[in-house]
Design an enzyme around this catalytic site. Structure first.
Site, short mmCIF file in Angstrom:
data_model
loop_
_atom_site.label_atom_id
_atom_site.label_comp_id
_atom_site.label_asym_id
_atom_site.label_seq_id
_atom_site.Cartn_x
_atom_site.Cartn_y
_atom_site.Cartn_z
N TYR A 257 0.83 -1.20 0.00
CA TYR A 257 0.00 0.00 0.00
C TYR A 257 0.87 1.26 0.00
O TYR A 257 0.66 2.18 -0.80
CB TYR A 257 -0.92 0.00 1.22
CG TYR A 257 -1.70 1.29 1.39
CD1 TYR A 257 -2.81 1.56 0.58
CD2 TYR A 257 -1.33 2.23 2.34
CE1 TYR A 257 -3.51 2.74 0.74
CE2 TYR A 257 -2.03 3.40 2.50
CZ TYR A 257 -3.12 3.66 1.69
OH TYR A 257 -3.82 4.84 1.83
N LYS B 218 1.30 4.29 -2.93
CA LYS B 218 1.08 5.72 -2.67
C LYS B 218 2.33 6.54 -2.96
O LYS B 218 2.23 7.73 -3.30
CB LYS B 218 0.60 5.93 -1.24
CG LYS B 218 -0.78 5.34 -0.97
CD LYS B 218 -1.82 5.88 -1.94
CE LYS B 218 -3.21 5.36 -1.68
NZ LYS B 218 -4.23 5.92 -2.61
#
Length: 254
Positions: free
Chosen positions: A156, A160
């Site tokens: 994750y 990002k």
């Protein structure tokens, strides 16, 4: 640079809850017509009813960006409806809390498809339109997680980091065409994100403040924004500590 008052239509992905939903409501207050995207049709229908009551036009479309053809189906919908989108808000995405090997690789491929590939495809399609008409805006939702290696959020956080760097590069490239790109990097926010990863005791910033901060930054032509003083301090401190030591500290914290 373009301002929100110049826009007639916005497309918000991941608008069935959380930050995306709040973007839709705050843009509706500014009388911007909306296409809202998500996976939960019932939620989208309910949000459409509430937004339509504010005197704007609203369309909704359900698609799973982690599945083949999800992005293409949304683009086809926009073209069939003959809607001239002025503002793209790439908010759709999801995360996972746990060690890297706690999920199979197909799960991570779906995360990358949603957080990176879908965002890139939508940005490419609409940026081309914006450059052609010399007007438009893009807000990409990243995270403070993208500023450092994050154990237990490894994939994750990496997705990002892509969103942040991609957005900053596009900000530099597209500004000469009167297209403004903003990267929003929230910290912990009061949304369903942490419920979905089974961490319900997490305090966070109100979603209203996160979105309001982003729209204010967009109006000021900023390339990126981190809502909240503590989040800004966190990112600043991160730049002062060697990554090896920082990663160990973060691992102990989580």
């Amino acid at each position: 640079m373009p301002k929100l008052k110049d826009f007639s239509w916005a497309l918000v992905t991941g608008a069935s809850s959380g930050i995306g939903e709040e973007f839709a409501f705050q843009l509706a207050q500014k009388k911007i017509n909306l296409i809202i995207h998500g996976r939960n049709v019932e939620r989208l229908e309910k949000i459409k009813e509430e937004l339509s009551a504010r005197g704007i036009m609203v369309r909704y479309f359900s698609a799973d960006f982690s599945s083949k053809g999800g992005v293409e189906s949304l683009i086809d919908f926009v073209e069939r409806e003959n809607i001239d989108v002025d503002l793209l808000i790439n908010n759709a995405g999801f995360g996972h809390y746990g060690e890297f090997l706690s999920h199979d690789i197909l799960f991570y491929k779906k995360m990358i498809e949603t957080n990176i590939v879908a965002l890139t495809e939508l940005t490419y399609y609409f940026a081309s339109k914006f450059v052609e008409k010399r007007r438009g805006g893009i807000i990409n939702v990243a995270s403070v997680a993208g500023y450092l290696p994050l154990p237990r959020f490894s994939v994750y956080a990496a997705t990002k980091a892509f969103v942040y760097n991609f957005s900053m590069a596009l900000w530099a490239e597209l500004s000469k065409y009167n297209v403004h790109v903003l990267c929003l990097s929230p910290g912990t926010t009061k949304t369903r994100f942490f419920e979905r990863i089974n961490k319900t005791n997490v305090n966070g910033m109100p979603v209203e403040k996160v979105v309001r901060t982003a729209l204010e930054a967009f109006e000021k032509d900023k390339p990126s924004v981190i809502p909240g003083f503590l989040n800004k301090l966190f990112v600043f401190t991160e730049s002062l500590i060697p990554k090896k030591h920082l990663t160990k500290l973060v691992q102990k914290y989580f």
